[in-house]
Design a protein around this motif. Sequence first.
Motif, PDB file in Angstrom:
ATOM      1  N   GLY A   1      -5.826  -2.126  -9.029  1.00 19.26           N
ATOM      2  CA  GLY A   1      -5.692  -0.738  -8.591  1.00 19.26           C
ATOM      3  C   GLY A   1      -7.032  -0.059  -8.405  1.00 19.26           C
ATOM      4  N   GLY A   2      -7.920  -0.241  -9.379  1.00 22.36           N
ATOM      5  CA  GLY A   2      -9.254   0.341  -9.286  1.00 22.36           C
ATOM      6  C   GLY A   2     -10.051  -0.247  -8.137  1.00 22.36           C
ATOM      7  N   ASN A   3      -9.891  -1.546  -7.912  1.00 21.66           N
ATOM      8  CA  ASN A   3     -10.593  -2.191  -6.797  1.00 21.66           C
ATOM      9  C   ASN A   3     -10.078  -1.681  -5.462  1.00 21.66           C
ATOM     10  N   ILE A   4      -8.766  -1.494  -5.358  1.00 19.57           N
ATOM     11  CA  ILE A   4      -8.192  -0.943  -4.124  1.00 19.57           C
ATOM     12  C   ILE A   4      -8.764   0.442  -3.868  1.00 19.57           C
ATOM     13  N   ARG A   5      -8.790   1.257  -4.896  1.00 18.01           N
ATOM     14  CA  ARG A   5      -9.317   2.622  -4.757  1.00 18.01           C
ATOM     15  C   ARG A   5     -10.792   2.584  -4.364  1.00 18.01           C
ATOM     16  N   PHE A   6     -11.574   1.735  -5.029  1.00 14.47           N
ATOM     17  CA  PHE A   6     -13.007   1.620  -4.760  1.00 14.47           C
ATOM     18  C   PHE A   6     -13.256   1.214  -3.309  1.00 14.47           C
ATOM     19  N   LEU A   7     -12.547   0.197  -2.846  1.00 16.86           N
ATOM     20  CA  LEU A   7     -12.743  -0.279  -1.470  1.00 16.86           C
ATOM     21  C   LEU A   7     -12.236   0.737  -0.453  1.00 16.86           C
TER      22      LEU A   7
END
Length: 108
Positions: A11-17
């Motif tokens: 989830g955090g990676n999706i948000r970051f990207l």
Amino acid sequence: MYDEKCLQNIGGNIRFLRMACQIGQQELAEHIGISQTHMSNLECNRVKVSLKLLLRIANVLDCKIDQLLDSRAALEWVNVKRAPEPPQQEYTLEEVRQLLELLRVTSK
């Protein structure tokens, strides 16, 4: 190798990207066919993400699934994506002729 810990960071990676691509949550949700609320829940790890959604997200963000799973891969992708491309200089035919003439004269 992957372990289950990477699932906690999706989830955090999706948000970051998504933010690195300057795409709003609503816009990404529309592109992958879910509601903005569901997108928020994915980014906050309140719901599990399916492989089908991971594929859609990767396609919209123009990244690999690996970059959605691995925070280091995500950071590397962002750094490469943000790296400025070297400027490409285009010369006119006249400029090329002048340069060739200058090279011819100086090589004598």
